[in-house]
Design an enzyme around this catalytic site. Sequence first.
Site, short mmCIF file in Angstrom:
data_model
loop_
_atom_site.label_atom_id
_atom_site.label_comp_id
_atom_site.label_asym_id
_atom_site.label_seq_id
_atom_site.Cartn_x
_atom_site.Cartn_y
_atom_site.Cartn_z
N SER A 68 0.80 -1.22 0.00
CA SER A 68 0.00 0.00 0.00
C SER A 68 0.84 1.27 0.00
O SER A 68 0.31 2.35 -0.30
CB SER A 68 -0.94 0.01 1.21
OG SER A 68 -0.21 0.21 2.41
N LYS A 135 0.65 4.58 6.83
CA LYS A 135 -0.01 5.46 5.87
C LYS A 135 0.65 6.84 5.91
O LYS A 135 1.52 7.11 6.74
CB LYS A 135 -1.50 5.59 6.20
CG LYS A 135 -2.25 4.27 6.25
CD LYS A 135 -2.24 3.54 4.92
CE LYS A 135 -2.86 2.14 5.05
NZ LYS A 135 -2.76 1.37 3.79
#
Length: 230
Positions: A68, A135
């Site tokens: 990701s 993230k």
Amino acid sequence: MTQPDAGTQLDIEAQPVTEVASPPPPVSWEQRLGGWTRDILETIVPALLIVLVVNLFVAQATRVEGQSMEPNLHNNQRLIIEKVSYHLRPPARGDIVVIKAPFFQPVPVTTRFAAWLATLMRRAPALVLPEPLIKRVIALPGETIETRDGRVYVNGKELTEPYTSALTFLPSWSTSDMSPRVVSPGHLFVLGDNRPNSNDSRSFGEVPLADIIGHAWLRYWPLTELGLLK
């Protein structure tokens, strides 16, 4: 043979008397066990406590899971998370943060310590904790975030994102933009750099500041890619 008379003083050198030391008493197994226990309490336990305090409050290591954050972070890379700076300042836009897994119920410290200790001793952990997510901070509390034609806008201005070349759309709808939304106080809006393949705030919503574990600061493995994260 002539015997010395009583008035004759004999010059006899005194011989030193050697004392034979008695052997030490045998050490019982209870005494040995007590000595080992004392050594453990004096050395190993304080060392474990220091490691635990550092792990909980200063820094810890983590592993990248999945794709990701590509092209900047790759699967199985090892990172150092520092936990001090966010006690001095709030997270900034562009920071790479490590967050608790969404919808994860808190586990008591004693249980987490048992799992950590089992892992440290290279035994199967008593508790398998969900992996945290890595993230990037995109929008801060009170800001309005949206996408237009796959481009991210914060407070009406297009965001410059040198860390990704992918367009940003809603999950599962590869051509659907995200309508404007205001980030709640005490929360952050986070995205993965690999926008088409990231489970992030588009799916699970805003992240409470209390769920920020720390700032991903340094990549230490593989050694060929050692360096500070940007």
